[in-house]
Design a protein around this motif. Sequence first.
Motif, PDB file in Angstrom:
ATOM      1  N   GLN A 174       4.139  -8.214  -1.224  1.00  0.00           N
ATOM      2  CA  GLN A 174       3.747  -9.627  -1.252  1.00  0.00           C
ATOM      3  C   GLN A 174       4.527 -10.456  -0.231  1.00  0.00           C
ATOM      4  OE1 GLN A 174       1.008 -10.561  -2.878  1.00  0.00           O
ATOM      5  NE2 GLN A 174       0.943  -8.367  -3.364  1.00  0.00           N
ATOM      6  N   VAL A 175       5.789 -10.120   0.000  1.00  0.00           N
ATOM      7  CA  VAL A 175       6.578 -10.817   1.017  1.00  0.00           C
ATOM      8  C   VAL A 175       5.991 -10.567   2.401  1.00  0.00           C
ATOM      9  CG1 VAL A 175       8.810 -10.859   2.211  1.00  0.00           C
ATOM     10  CG2 VAL A 175       8.737 -10.878  -0.282  1.00  0.00           C
ATOM     11  N   ILE A 176       5.685  -9.301   2.702  1.00  0.00           N
ATOM     12  CA  ILE A 176       5.070  -8.970   3.994  1.00  0.00           C
ATOM     13  C   ILE A 176       3.742  -9.693   4.146  1.00  0.00           C
ATOM     14  CG2 ILE A 176       4.041  -7.102   5.350  1.00  0.00           C
ATOM     15  CD1 ILE A 176       6.193  -5.248   4.075  1.00  0.00           C
ATOM     16  N   SER A 177       2.972  -9.739   3.051  1.00  0.00           N
ATOM     17  CA  SER A 177       1.681 -10.417   3.084  1.00  0.00           C
ATOM     18  C   SER A 177       1.839 -11.907   3.340  1.00  0.00           C
ATOM     19  CB  SER A 177       0.945 -10.189   1.761  1.00  0.00           C
ATOM     20  OG  SER A 177      -0.233 -10.949   1.702  1.00  0.00           O
ATOM     21  N   GLU A 178       2.865 -12.520   2.738  1.00  0.00           N
ATOM     22  CA  GLU A 178       3.073 -13.961   2.936  1.00  0.00           C
ATOM     23  C   GLU A 178       3.334 -14.288   4.399  1.00  0.00           C
ATOM     24  OE1 GLU A 178       6.230 -17.516   1.697  1.00  0.00           O
ATOM     25  OE2 GLU A 178       6.004 -15.770   0.392  1.00  0.00           O
ATOM     26  N   ARG A 202      -2.551   2.183 -14.932  1.00  0.00           N
ATOM     27  CA  ARG A 202      -2.519   2.290 -13.476  1.00  0.00           C
ATOM     28  C   ARG A 202      -1.910   1.034 -12.853  1.00  0.00           C
ATOM     29  NH1 ARG A 202      -4.518   6.358 -11.202  1.00  0.00           N
ATOM     30  NH2 ARG A 202      -4.830   5.353  -9.188  1.00  0.00           N
ATOM     31  N   LEU A 203      -2.203  -0.110 -13.438  1.00  0.00           N
ATOM     32  CA  LEU A 203      -1.626  -1.358 -12.946  1.00  0.00           C
ATOM     33  C   LEU A 203      -0.107  -1.372 -13.117  1.00  0.00           C
ATOM     34  CD1 LEU A 203      -1.914  -4.315 -11.928  1.00  0.00           C
ATOM     35  CD2 LEU A 203      -2.242  -4.969 -14.329  1.00  0.00           C
ATOM     36  N   THR A 204       0.354  -1.070 -14.322  1.00  0.00           N
ATOM     37  CA  THR A 204       1.791  -1.127 -14.588  1.00  0.00           C
ATOM     38  C   THR A 204       2.552  -0.021 -13.858  1.00  0.00           C
ATOM     39  OG1 THR A 204       1.481   0.166 -16.631  1.00  0.00           O
ATOM     40  CG2 THR A 204       1.494  -2.235 -16.832  1.00  0.00           C
ATOM     41  N   ALA A 205       1.869   1.083 -13.513  1.00  0.00           N
ATOM     42  CA  ALA A 205       2.515   2.173 -12.785  1.00  0.00           C
ATOM     43  C   ALA A 205       2.455   1.971 -11.271  1.00  0.00           C
ATOM     44  CB  ALA A 205       1.877   3.505 -13.151  1.00  0.00           C
ATOM     45  N   GLY A 206       1.841   0.863 -10.814  1.00  0.00           N
ATOM     46  CA  GLY A 206       1.799   0.565  -9.395  1.00  0.00           C
ATOM     47  C   GLY A 206       0.700   1.250  -8.626  1.00  0.00           C
ATOM     48  N   HIS A 207      -0.283   1.837  -9.313  1.00  0.00           N
ATOM     49  CA  HIS A 207      -1.363   2.549  -8.639  1.00  0.00           C
ATOM     50  C   HIS A 207      -2.642   1.713  -8.561  1.00  0.00           C
ATOM     51  CE1 HIS A 207       1.416   5.770  -8.867  1.00  0.00           C
ATOM     52  NE2 HIS A 207       1.312   5.900 -10.176  1.00  0.00           N
ATOM     53  N   ALA A 208      -2.596   0.494  -9.049  1.00  0.00           N
ATOM     54  CA  ALA A 208      -3.699  -0.464  -8.920  1.00  0.00           C
ATOM     55  C   ALA A 208      -3.093  -1.851  -8.803  1.00  0.00           C
ATOM     56  CB  ALA A 208      -4.642  -0.391 -10.123  1.00  0.00           C
ATOM     57  N   HIS A 209      -3.798  -2.735  -8.093  1.00  0.00           N
ATOM     58  CA  HIS A 209      -3.322  -4.116  -7.960  1.00  0.00           C
ATOM     59  C   HIS A 209      -3.841  -4.997  -9.098  1.00  0.00           C
ATOM     60  CE1 HIS A 209      -3.190  -2.914  -3.536  1.00  0.00           C
ATOM     61  NE2 HIS A 209      -1.951  -3.266  -3.807  1.00  0.00           N
ATOM     62  N   ILE A 210      -5.083  -4.729  -9.508  1.00  0.00           N
ATOM     63  CA  ILE A 210      -5.745  -5.590 -10.488  1.00  0.00           C
ATOM     64  C   ILE A 210      -6.517  -4.728 -11.473  1.00  0.00           C
ATOM     65  CG2 ILE A 210      -7.442  -7.449 -10.816  1.00  0.00           C
ATOM     66  CD1 ILE A 210      -6.874  -8.262  -7.898  1.00  0.00           C
ATOM     67  N   ALA A 211      -6.416  -5.076 -12.749  1.00  0.00           N
ATOM     68  CA  ALA A 211      -7.196  -4.398 -13.788  1.00  0.00           C
ATOM     69  C   ALA A 211      -8.181  -5.401 -14.373  1.00  0.00           C
ATOM     70  CB  ALA A 211      -6.279  -3.858 -14.881  1.00  0.00           C
ATOM     71  N   TYR A 268      -2.937  -8.874 -13.400  1.00  0.00           N
ATOM     72  CA  TYR A 268      -2.137  -8.479 -12.239  1.00  0.00           C
ATOM     73  C   TYR A 268      -0.661  -8.755 -12.508  1.00  0.00           C
ATOM     74  CZ  TYR A 268      -2.026 -13.517 -11.222  1.00  0.00           C
ATOM     75  OH  TYR A 268      -1.840 -14.872 -11.313  1.00  0.00           O
ATOM     76  N   LYS A 269       0.189  -8.147 -11.679  1.00  0.00           N
ATOM     77  CA  LYS A 269       1.632  -8.378 -11.795  1.00  0.00           C
ATOM     78  C   LYS A 269       2.003  -9.635 -11.014  1.00  0.00           C
ATOM     79  CE  LYS A 269       3.156  -3.577 -12.236  1.00  0.00           C
ATOM     80  NZ  LYS A 269       3.971  -2.511 -11.597  1.00  0.00           N
ATOM     81  N   PRO A 270       2.728 -10.552 -11.611  1.00  0.00           N
ATOM     82  CA  PRO A 270       3.118 -11.762 -10.890  1.00  0.00           C
ATOM     83  C   PRO A 270       4.128 -11.451  -9.790  1.00  0.00           C
ATOM     84  CG  PRO A 270       4.220 -11.672 -13.018  1.00  0.00           C
ATOM     85  CD  PRO A 270       3.247 -10.527 -12.993  1.00  0.00           C
ATOM     86  N   SER A 271       4.192 -12.319  -8.783  1.00  0.00           N
ATOM     87  CA  SER A 271       5.127 -12.151  -7.670  1.00  0.00           C
ATOM     88  C   SER A 271       5.735 -13.493  -7.303  1.00  0.00           C
ATOM     89  CB  SER A 271       4.398 -11.562  -6.454  1.00  0.00           C
ATOM     90  OG  SER A 271       5.222 -11.577  -5.319  1.00  0.00           O
ATOM     91  N   LEU A 272       7.000 -13.469  -6.865  1.00  0.00           N
ATOM     92  CA  LEU A 272       7.651 -14.697  -6.404  1.00  0.00           C
ATOM     93  C   LEU A 272       7.117 -15.121  -5.045  1.00  0.00           C
ATOM     94  CD1 LEU A 272      11.381 -13.953  -7.384  1.00  0.00           C
ATOM     95  CD2 LEU A 272       9.796 -15.504  -8.535  1.00  0.00           C
ATOM     96  N   ALA A 273       6.740 -14.153  -4.225  1.00  0.00           N
ATOM     97  CA  ALA A 273       6.247 -14.447  -2.883  1.00  0.00           C
ATOM     98  C   ALA A 273       4.809 -14.946  -2.943  1.00  0.00           C
ATOM     99  CB  ALA A 273       6.332 -13.199  -2.007  1.00  0.00           C
ATOM    100  N   HIS A 274       4.487 -15.842  -2.007  1.00  0.00           N
ATOM    101  CA  HIS A 274       3.106 -16.344  -1.955  1.00  0.00           C
ATOM    102  C   HIS A 274       2.295 -15.436  -1.030  1.00  0.00           C
ATOM    103  CE1 HIS A 274       0.044 -19.296  -2.763  1.00  0.00           C
ATOM    104  NE2 HIS A 274      -0.267 -19.310  -1.472  1.00  0.00           N
ATOM    105  N   GLY A 275       2.125 -14.195  -1.475  1.00  0.00           N
ATOM    106  CA  GLY A 275       1.351 -13.239  -0.703  1.00  0.00           C
ATOM    107  C   GLY A 275      -0.110 -13.250  -1.086  1.00  0.00           C
ATOM    108  N   LEU A 309      -1.770 -11.656  -3.297  1.00  0.00           N
ATOM    109  CA  LEU A 309      -2.118 -11.604  -4.717  1.00  0.00           C
ATOM    110  C   LEU A 309      -2.173 -12.997  -5.330  1.00  0.00           C
ATOM    111  CD1 LEU A 309      -2.861  -9.583  -6.866  1.00  0.00           C
ATOM    112  CD2 LEU A 309      -0.446  -9.263  -7.376  1.00  0.00           C
ATOM    113  N   ASN A 310      -1.192 -13.837  -5.009  1.00  0.00           N
ATOM    114  CA  ASN A 310      -1.220 -15.216  -5.508  1.00  0.00           C
ATOM    115  C   ASN A 310      -2.364 -16.004  -4.875  1.00  0.00           C
ATOM    116  OD1 ASN A 310       0.903 -15.050  -7.316  1.00  0.00           O
ATOM    117  ND2 ASN A 310       2.446 -15.558  -5.801  1.00  0.00           N
ATOM    118  N   THR A 311      -2.664 -15.695  -3.618  1.00  0.00           N
ATOM    119  CA  THR A 311      -3.810 -16.337  -2.965  1.00  0.00           C
ATOM    120  C   THR A 311      -5.111 -15.932  -3.642  1.00  0.00           C
ATOM    121  OG1 THR A 311      -2.653 -16.356  -0.837  1.00  0.00           O
ATOM    122  CG2 THR A 311      -5.042 -16.622  -0.780  1.00  0.00           C
TER     123      THR A 311
END
Length: 294
Positions: free
Chosen positions: A77-81, A131-140, A277-284, A286-288
């Motif tokens: 998410q940081v890279i995406s921001e 799959r979401l919580t294990a990091g193998h999917a972004h959105i369920a 989805y998993k929340p993120s501090l970065a405005h990457g 996913l938040n968009t």
Amino acid sequence: MDIDDLKKFLVVAKESNLQSASRELHVTAGALSKVVKRLETKLGTPLFDRIGRSIVLNQRGLKFRQYALHLVNEAEQVISEFNGQNQTTTVRLCGPSILLQHHLSDIAKTVLGQPYEFTIEACWEGQALQRLTAGHAHIALVTKAGLNDNDQKNDLNHISLGTTGYQLVASASHSIFNEFPSETVPREALQTYGFACPSVSPFCGIRRGVGSDGWRDDKIQRRIEYRCDDFSVLLSLVNEGLALAYVPDFVAVSHGFESIAIEGWEQTNEEESVLVYKPSLAHGWLNTFAAHWQ
């Protein structure tokens, strides 16, 4: 700690086998073994127990996996921001087939014109959340009830896509409309007609109640004539006029089924669909992505 190493570690942890992980990542098993050794040296503790050809996360490894998931998610998410405008984002979306078929077009229209490329996997909602919580999917894409059953729900954010009710339906060619052309059926007459029911819930893949479709069999009994583990087969039975079914509103509309009212009683069953989805501090990205529904 290298983010690429953490990503490889997560695949190894998922596969519990270096050869399987190497095929998925298109690297050698030896290279992955070095990644594991590098992380274990850095942390000063073994992360896996070696059992035959398998390597299984030990207690320290299980704890570290949670940290690795968080670090990888935040890094992406940081890279995406900072660089998101220069790249197309691949969104890994998973959920039950019945929800994907209904909501995908609306999701696509909502983010139309944005640099997203979707990889879609149909699976039961419990598997989607895993799959979401294990990091193998972004959105369920799951039901709110399915999310509430998940142990890690407090660590996840969700977006409501709306609530759907259920209808008792039949094809217009079904014989019930010859006897009851007003589409209102007395309770006692309902058992004259056979129902088609899913063997398991089309959302979670678990048997729920007598018919796994939300019908209150304790309130109004019915005659179940067909049980189907494939929901599309169930719908074909209804479409051919062979059975009644209790289905979500959007299924009734999309297949052109006729609704049937039961005299003196209304069955109430609702399902809320949510994107998780998993929340993120970065405005990457996913938040968009989530902001499109605000």
